[in-house]
Structures are given as C-alpha cells and as structure tokens.
Design an enzyme around this catalytic site. Structure first.
Site, short mmCIF file in Angstrom:
data_model
loop_
_atom_site.label_atom_id
_atom_site.label_comp_id
_atom_site.label_asym_id
_atom_site.label_seq_id
_atom_site.Cartn_x
_atom_site.Cartn_y
_atom_site.Cartn_z
N GLU A 1 -5.88 13.34 1.16
CA GLU A 1 -6.93 14.53 1.43
C GLU A 1 -6.52 15.36 0.31
O GLU A 1 -5.20 15.91 0.21
CB GLU A 1 -6.42 15.12 2.93
CG GLU A 1 -6.96 14.21 4.11
CD GLU A 1 -6.35 14.41 5.46
OE1 GLU A 1 -5.75 15.54 5.56
OE2 GLU A 1 -6.44 13.56 6.33
N GLU B 1 -6.60 10.16 8.64
CA GLU B 1 -5.25 9.84 8.39
C GLU B 1 -5.11 8.23 8.78
O GLU B 1 -4.31 7.43 8.12
CB GLU B 1 -4.20 10.53 9.01
CG GLU B 1 -3.87 11.78 8.35
CD GLU B 1 -4.89 12.83 8.82
OE1 GLU B 1 -5.62 12.75 9.69
OE2 GLU B 1 -4.76 14.09 8.16
N PHE C 1 0.64 16.31 5.56
CA PHE C 1 1.78 16.83 6.45
C PHE C 1 2.49 15.38 7.10
O PHE C 1 1.68 15.11 7.68
CB PHE C 1 1.73 18.20 7.20
CG PHE C 1 1.17 19.17 6.64
CD1 PHE C 1 2.46 20.29 6.51
CD2 PHE C 1 0.30 19.53 6.13
CE1 PHE C 1 1.97 21.49 6.02
CE2 PHE C 1 -0.34 20.72 5.73
CZ PHE C 1 0.82 21.70 5.54
N ASP D 1 3.50 15.56 10.08
CA ASP D 1 3.16 15.63 11.22
C ASP D 1 1.93 14.76 11.47
O ASP D 1 1.84 14.28 12.62
CB ASP D 1 2.77 17.04 11.44
CG ASP D 1 3.94 18.18 11.25
OD1 ASP D 1 4.63 18.61 11.94
OD2 ASP D 1 4.30 18.29 9.81
N PHE D 2 1.16 14.46 10.50
CA PHE D 2 0.05 13.85 10.82
C PHE D 2 0.01 12.49 10.39
O PHE D 2 -0.85 11.44 10.45
CB PHE D 2 -1.12 14.45 10.18
CG PHE D 2 -1.30 16.10 10.09
CD1 PHE D 2 -1.02 16.42 11.38
CD2 PHE D 2 -1.32 16.76 9.19
CE1 PHE D 2 -1.03 17.81 11.52
CE2 PHE D 2 -1.30 18.29 9.13
CZ PHE D 2 -1.05 18.80 10.47
N HIS E 1 3.23 21.52 11.72
CA HIS E 1 3.47 21.43 10.14
C HIS E 1 4.71 21.46 9.81
O HIS E 1 4.85 21.87 8.65
CB HIS E 1 2.44 22.49 9.78
CG HIS E 1 1.04 22.43 9.84
ND1 HIS E 1 0.55 22.89 11.07
CD2 HIS E 1 0.08 22.10 8.82
CE1 HIS E 1 -1.17 22.48 10.82
NE2 HIS E 1 -1.34 22.02 9.34
C1 LIG Z 1 -4.80 15.83 11.28
C2 LIG Z 1 -4.62 16.85 10.15
N1 LIG Z 1 -4.85 16.45 8.85
C3 LIG Z 1 -4.78 17.46 7.89
C4 LIG Z 1 -4.49 18.59 8.12
C5 LIG Z 1 -4.59 19.84 6.95
N2 LIG Z 1 -5.65 20.58 7.04
C6 LIG Z 1 -5.70 21.54 7.85
S1 LIG Z 1 -7.27 22.37 7.88
C7 LIG Z 1 -7.87 21.32 7.08
C8 LIG Z 1 -9.58 21.23 6.57
C9 LIG Z 1 -10.00 21.17 7.94
O1 LIG Z 1 -11.39 21.34 7.69
P1 LIG Z 1 -12.39 21.54 8.85
O2 LIG Z 1 -12.38 20.56 10.10
O3 LIG Z 1 -13.70 21.50 8.09
O4 LIG Z 1 -12.18 23.01 9.14
P2 LIG Z 1 -12.33 24.41 8.15
O5 LIG Z 1 -11.00 24.55 7.83
O6 LIG Z 1 -13.32 24.14 7.12
O7 LIG Z 1 -12.63 25.43 9.22
C10 LIG Z 1 -6.95 20.31 6.52
C11 LIG Z 1 -7.05 19.00 5.75
C12 LIG Z 1 -4.56 18.99 9.33
N3 LIG Z 1 -4.06 20.33 10.02
N4 LIG Z 1 -4.30 18.02 10.55
#
Ligand SMILES: Cc1ncc(C[n+]2csc(CCOP(=O)(O)OP(=O)(O)O)c2C)c(N)n1
Ligand SMILES: [Mg+2]
Lengths: 327, 319
Positions: free
Chosen positions: A29, A60, A83, A85-86, A129
């Site tokens: 990602e 993931e 992270f 965690d994921f 996280h």
């Molecule tokens: C399972 C997981 N993978 C990766 C992340 C890191 N991460 C946090 S927010 C995000 C983007 C999320 O995108 P979206 O669902 O479109 O929500 P937005 O932030 O655009 O509101 C990522 C990759 C996470 N928190 N949880």
C-alpha cells in the site's frame, strides 16, 4: 564508511537486489509515488517503474497471498504491510500457505518471498498501530523471522532475506527509521542466523531485539559507570536463532536480562529463556533469568502511559543491578 | 424528509462544529501539542451530518480512522473528544484511545477504528443483535473507498444481505485511500454498483450535498427498520487535508484540491438555506460564533484536564 539512515539502508538493499535480479519486485500500500508510509520505498517507482513497484489496494490478505503465489511461480516479491498490526489480515496466507507449501508438497516448491513490516510503539499511534507481533511468526515452521536493529544489519539482512528461498518476515521498527549508522558502500550480506554482540561485557548479558537494542546499549553505558560491565547481544534473526552465541555469552557472564518490546507474556523472551535453561549455560547462571517486555495491555495513547507500557533503559538498568546484587 | 427549521439549523451548526474541531486539531498537530496521528474530516462534513440526522435512540453506528465527524454529527461531547485527543483522563477513553479510538458505546457509537475496514464486520454484528432482538433499530456503517477493497467488506455485505440485517453501509468515497486513487484501486465505475453482487440496493450520491446524503440514508434506514435488509450507499466527496498529519500531497495536484474546495459542503448548505429563507446572514453569523466558541471551550476544558495515572495502565483490559 558512509553514515546512512536505517530507512535508507533498507531502500538501498531493495534497490541493489532489484538491480541484481529482475525477478525481485516490491508491492504494498502506497509504496509508489508516496514512497511508503515511512518513506522506505521513496524513489523506487521513478527508477524501476510501476511494473516492479506496485501500489496495491488496501487488501493485506491478497498482498501476502499474491506474494506467496508469485514466489512459488518464479518471482521474488518483497511485500510491504504498512503496519505490523495489519499482518493479522495477511496471516492466513503466510501461516497456512507460504509457510507450508514446500513441506506439504514434499519439498517440490520454494517460496522466496519477503514480507517487510514496521512494528513498534513510541509514536503515539495507539493500540492498533504500535504492536510488535513477531513471536506469532516464530511459532510457524517454514517461516523465518528477521528483526534488525541497525542500518548495517538491516541492509545486509534484507539482502540475504531476498536471496533466501523461504518466506521471511522482516520486522522493522518505526523509531529506527531515522537512526543513523555506518554502512559500507561495497556489496555485503549478513547471513540469517548469526547473532551480533553489540557491546562486549563480563557481568551480565542483555539480550535485546530491534529498538530495544538501542535501549540496552544506553542502559549498558549507565551500568558501566556504576561498575557493571554489560554485554549486549542482538540475535538479529529470531528464526533461525543463533543459540550458540547466546549460550556462549551467558556462560561468560552468568547473568541474563532479556528485553523485547512485545508483551512480555508469551513473548520471544520466553523462547530465549527456555533456550538458555535447556543449555549448558544453565549451570553457569548465578541468578534467575530476567525478562522484560511490554505491559499486559493494549498499547495506550497518552504519551506517559505509552512510555510506561514500553520497557525503558531504566528498567533494564534496574534488572541488571538486581541480578548483580544477588551474587 | 422535510426537516423543521430547528433541525436544519442544528445540522448546519454540526457541520461547522466538525469543521472548527478539525481546524483546531490541525493547529494542535502543527504546534506539536498532540502526539500520534490524526485524520481530518474537513470537506466531508455533509456525509456524517446527512446520515446521522436519521439516528434515533437505540440506533448504532461504526466509524473509521477519520471519525471525528461521525462523533460530532451523532451528538458527541466535543469537550470529551478534545480531551481524548490531548490524551486526558476526561477524554472518552481516558486518554488510552486517542484520535482513532473515540467511542461512546452506550450512546450507540461503536467507535472509530484504526484498522481500515475494521468496523464493517462489527456493524454486521450490531445489525445481527438488533435483528435477534426483534428491534426496529438500525446500524449505520461508515467506511472509506479504500476499505471497500478489504476482504471483510465483501464478507460483511454478503452476510448482511443473506440475513437481511438492518445495516446501512455508507461508503465515503473521497477519491483516495491514502495516496492511491480509487480509479486505480477499483476497476468498476462506482462502488455503489457492487451492491448488485449482493442482491441489495445501491445508491450513488453527491456526498457534498447534505440533502442528497440525507435522502439516500433515509430511504435505506426505512428499509432496514422494516426488516428488508441492508443498503450500500456511496457518497462521493473529497478530503481537503493530507491523509494524516504528515502528507506532502505528492499524489495529487493543488488545482484538484482547489477545485474541490469550491464545492464546500458547508458553503453549499448555507447558500441553500439562505436561498430558501431559512437562514439570515445574522443567524448564520451567530451560529458560526457559537460553534467557534464551543470548540474554544472544548479546547480549554481539554487543556485544563488531568493526565491519566500511569498506574491505571493495565486497567480495563478485561471486563
Ligand atoms: C488494515 C489497514 N491497512 C492499512 C492501514 C493504513 N491506512 C490508514 S487509513 C488508510 C487509507 C484508507 O483509505 P479509505 O478507506 O479510503 O479512507 P480515507 O482515509 O480516504 O478516509 C490506510 C492505508 C490501516 N489503518 N489499516
Ligand atoms: Mg478514501
């Protein structure tokens, strides 16, 4: 030797391996133009293009599974999970597929993949996280687990991990990304399964992993001022584990403090303690083995609580002194 | 739905509260007064407010990492929210949760979530409870475009659809999941059309139009309350600020950001209210001042509050 950041050392390893072997590619990602959540893959997409630096959706399970699937079929993927965690989502593909494919198929396949992921608290990112989950993967035959604490180790070990024909979980630490260290400009690798004595000492062995190595060294400096000469040993890879180096060090010092950031309960320290207790080093122990690890709670947000959760240099100092005072 | 003037003005105020709350948090981060990270909802206010206006007592909802807006729209106390962000004892989670873990379970707020897509299966479980209790309450489930690519999204919509659970899946499509554009992450033209795969209604709405969001959620909530099962609603919007506190916007142009800012959901709502003579300039000014004041008071409250005691570190791990 040039001094570079841990993050740069990892990037250099990726870059060099991608130049060396066209089967090596990166996916995860935001690893493309964004350069990874912690900036590790910055610049790689410009150099190698979208084909070999692949941004994935937030998925993931398939990141890990597609890494395993492409590895079995001839590629050498380096997947990033943003992270640690994921990695929970990725675990099924790692544990039930990647780890077992070779054995289940009677030795007829190889899964040369690396899954890189940052663990660790200390950034205020709270419960979901900040975790260090390495011990789960050390429990799975077929997986290797690498946890470097310095830029030099990170580079050399990542190169070996990429060249390894087995699935390797490569655990980085968020607080290490900005740490500096000497890394030779010339090509080198560090074999998996070789521990490193980060500081030699006679009175107590501090076995530490990842960011805790830095805290152990800090503790050792303080201990030295009060006449306790601590040895700091970094296993560097948890699987395979350099048992010999551990046993040798404990035989020399007769005292051992084990420290990792993951929760103490059922943490890798339990395996280390048992390894020592089962070995010849047992007879050399002058005091019980001491373990330090994260508290028994999810990682809290408030900075003071978070600091109280994480083992600190003072905790290591106290533990070492306690052991010294017993004998 | 025809809203009373009172409800409309309270919706307007909530949108402002969200905006000012987020701006304050942004400022705190810029001044390094808050540690950790945060995800701001600026520009997306119409979705939370247009959806949460349909929440009734006993209804439930799950939120996301970008969750401050859902909290405020559902009536959370901004004082306790701000205190949580500052890690204080008086915060919703006594400072243990932070920005990504604000919840008020008794009030039906099942929490923000640090795990992308993490709240979706939970909303299905909440819907299951409501269904098993023969209640006519509903569960709203907020999630991002990025979350729609987690396996759990598919498992959740499938389960909710076969069991006809009272869940309204509200996808906030703000064009990016971190740096990854939804256009690259999803081959289909819309997320709403995925509803077809589960045999449930799907709706695509302008997420910057609070009335469009409200209409779609109202229809879905009605359907759910009648026991007819879930709906998927995609609200198209845009995130004005960086993904989290640190973001150099390398994946998008300033021009794109500016274009979206012109579609400000708050401005749009205000102009509509004024055009229909539901709001005067003076009233708008008064509401604006009141919202600002509330955020200032919340800030003072949070600043004044006590730090949690580290001795309570291992408390509340088990019930
Ligand atoms: C399972 C997981 N993978 C990766 C992340 C890191 N991460 C946090 S927010 C995000 C983007 C999320 O995108 P979206 O669902 O479109 O929500 P937005 O932030 O655009 O509101 C990522 C990759 C996470 N928190 N949880
Ligand atoms: Mg998004």
């Amino acid at each position: 030797m040039p001094e570079i950041l841990y993050r740069e050392a990892i990037r250099d390893a990726l870059r060099e391996e991608m130049l060396r072997d066209e089967r090596v590619f990166v996916m995860g990602e935001d690893v493309g133009v964004y350069g990874g959540a912690f900036g590790v893959t910055q610049g790689l997409i410009e150099e190698f293009g979208e084909d070999r630096v692949r941004d994935t959706p937030i998925s993931e399970a398939v990141i890990a599974g597609a890494a395993a699937g492409s590895a079995v079929t001839g590629m050498r993927p380096v997947a990033e999970i943003m992270f640690m965690d994921f990695t929970t989502f990725a675990t099924d593909q790692l544990v039930n597929q990647a780890a077992k494919i070779r054995y289940m198929f009677g030795g007829k396949a190889r899964v040369p993949m690396v899954l890189r992921t940052p663990a660790g608290a200390g950034t205020g990112a709270a419960a979901q996280h900040s975790q260090s989950l390495e011990v789960w993967f050390t429990h799975i035959p077929g997986l290797k687990v690498v946890m470097p604490s310095t830029p030099y180790d990170a580079k050399g070990l990542l190169k070996s991990s990429i060249r390894d024909d087995n699935p390797v979980i490569f655990v980085e630490h968020k607080l290490l990304y900005n740490t500096k260290g000497n890394v030779p400009a010339e090509e080198y690798t560090i074999p998996l399964g070789v521990a490193d004595v980060k500081r030699a000492g006679r009175d107590v062995t501090i076995i530490a992993t990842s960011h805790m190595v830095l805290k152990a060294l800090e503790a050792a400096d303080t201990l030295a001022r009060s006449g306790i000469d601590a040895e700091v040993l970094d296993p560097r890879t948890l699987v395979p584990l350099d048992k010999e180096a551990i046993v040798e060090s404990v035989k020399k010092t007769g005292r051992v403090v084990i420290v990792h950031e993951a929760c103490k309960r059922s943490g890798f320290g339990a395996e280390l303690a048992a390894t020592i207790a089962e070995s010849d080093a047992f007879d050399y122990l002058d005091a019980p083995i001491k373990r330090l690890g994260g508290a028994w709670s999810p990682i809290p947000y408030n900075p003071n609580l978070e600091a109280a959760w994480i083992p600190q240099a003072e905790d290591i100092i106290r533990a070492a002194r306690e052991l010294k005072e017993r004998t | 739905m025809e809203f009373s003037e009172e409800v409309l003005l309270s919706m307007y105020k909530k949108m402002l509260l969200i905006r000012y709350f987020e701006e304050k948090v942004d400022e705190f981060f810029a001044r390094a007064l808050i540690h950790g990270t945060t995800h701001l909802y600026v520009g997306e206010e119409a979705i939370a407010v247009g959806a949460c206006v349909h929440l009734e007592k006993g209804d439930l909802f799950t939120s996301t990492h970008r969750g401050h807006g859902h909290c405020i729209a559902s009536g959370a106390d901004v004082k306790r929210m701000m205190a949580e962000l500052l890690g204080k004892e008086t915060g919703y989670s006594h400072g243990k949760g932070g920005s990504m873990h604000i919840a008020d379970v008794e009030a039906g707020n099942l929490g923000a979530n640090g795990v992308v897509g993490g709240g979706i299966p939970l909303a299905v479980g909440a819907g299951l409870t409501l269904k098993m209790k023969n209640s006519d309450r509903v569960a709203l489930c907020f999630f991002g475009d990025g979350a729609a690519n987690q396996g759990g999204f598919h498992e959740s919509l499938n389960l909710a659809s076969i069991w006809d659970l009272p869940v309204v899946f509200i996808c906030e499509n703000n064009v990016y999941g971190m740096s990854f554009p939804v256009k690259k992450a999803i081959k289909a033209k819309t997320i709403a059309e995925r509803s077809k795969a589960y045999g449930i209604p799907g709706d695509l709405v302008d997420g910057n139009d609070v009335f469009a969001v409200s209409d779609a959620v109202e229809a879905a909530v009605k359907r759910a309350r009648k026991g007819k099962g879930p709906t998927l609603i995609e609200c198209q919007t845009y995130r004005w600020k960086g993904h989290s506190k640190s973001d150099a916007n390398v994946y998008r142009t300033q021009e794109e950001i500016e274009n979206w800012k012109k579609k400000c959901p708050i401005k749009r709502f205000r102009e509509k209210l004024m055009k229909e003579n539901l709001l005067t300039r003076e009233q708008a000014e008064r509401i604006d001042q009141a919202a600002k004041k509330e955020i200032e008071e919340a800030t003072e409250f949070a600043m004044r509050s006590q730090e949690p005691n580290p001795e309570n570190l291992e408390e509340d791990v088990y019930a």
